[in-house]
Design an enzyme around this catalytic site. Sequence first.
Site: not given
Ligand code: IPM
Ligand code: MG
Length: 351
Positions: A143, A188, A248
């Site tokens: 990121y 990984k 998620d």
């Molecule tokens: C999260 C979201 C964010 C991330 C996005 C909106 C940048 O998906 O907080 O999980 O990827 O961290």
């Molecule tokens: Mg996310």
Amino acid sequence: MREVTVVVLPGDGIGPEVVAEALRAVELVATDADLSITWRGELMGGCSIDAHGTALTDEVLAACQAADAVLLGAVGGPKWDTTDPNKPRPEQGLLELRAGMELFANLRPVKPLEALWDASPLRRERIAGTDLLVVRELTGGIYFGARGREGDRAFDTCEYTRAEIERVAEVAFVAAAGRRGKVTSVDKANVLESSRLWREVVTEVGTRHPRIELDHILVDNAAMQLVNRPADFDVIVTENMFGDILSDEAAMITGSIGLLPSASLGIGTVGLYEPVHGSAPDIAGKGWANPMATVLSAAMMLRYSLGAPEAAGRLETAVSETLNQGARGRDLGGKLGTREIGDRLVTLIGR
Ligand code: IPM
Ligand code: MG
């Protein structure tokens, strides 16, 4: 009364709707917790791009850094979607905020209520007993690594330092000590050098926590085991992007992403609190969004940043009782809207 300042970033889409209900709920428990909260509303995300041409202004970042806590709704929407690297994106605001406040540990608890077991896409017997916490590294990895485009080539780099891994691993072990005493580190390491360093450092930190059981699993296997045997996990610690994806996936075990809170923490007590769900532009403005994830995020804020664990517990109990009584928003196939759910919570909290 303890005076505290909370910066509120309602953001885009359903953000303002769900945040409004969370503020109502927090206000109800604040006085008993001896808290006098100054709410300072600011723009972040697409709304800030519209107003200032950037997702996060220096003033708003400074306000967040100076606050006791930050409560965020959600950012983003189709209006600002672009693949042009030179155009501002709402998500940049969130990433700059995480980096600017040094919020390196993201905590996402997943504990499906029994009343919701049938709402999960997994069978009851699979989810029974699930109570896990994803600790996601939040300010490193791919990121934040070097990225770019050169003609037909694009690249993103994943880098980690020992110190970055160490501090988030420590958070995971401390969390496990207050839970079931188990840490699963996800990497990984069969392919990535950054993962091999990750595994080494987490193992070292583990030796300082001899009471905590530690195992390492590869991220592809983790994705599989999360749906196969979610109840076996206690604390999952992993790097930024794996944590994004796995959290998620873990969220869906509860049957709705509308219920899951998160806390992003750094060294001190200042934190950023936000629901795991996004801005849901398709239902924005309709009053349909479930505010429970934001209310639960506000509860985490009361606990971790504002030193009011009892007030936090009152909000959490109100959410679970409301669900136990059968209240369902549209995210769970019910009819209740944002305000109606907020009203039910307020009634229970006020009792
Ligand atoms: C999260 C979201 C964010 C991330 C996005 C909106 C940048 O998906 O907080 O999980 O990827 O961290
Ligand atoms: Mg996310």
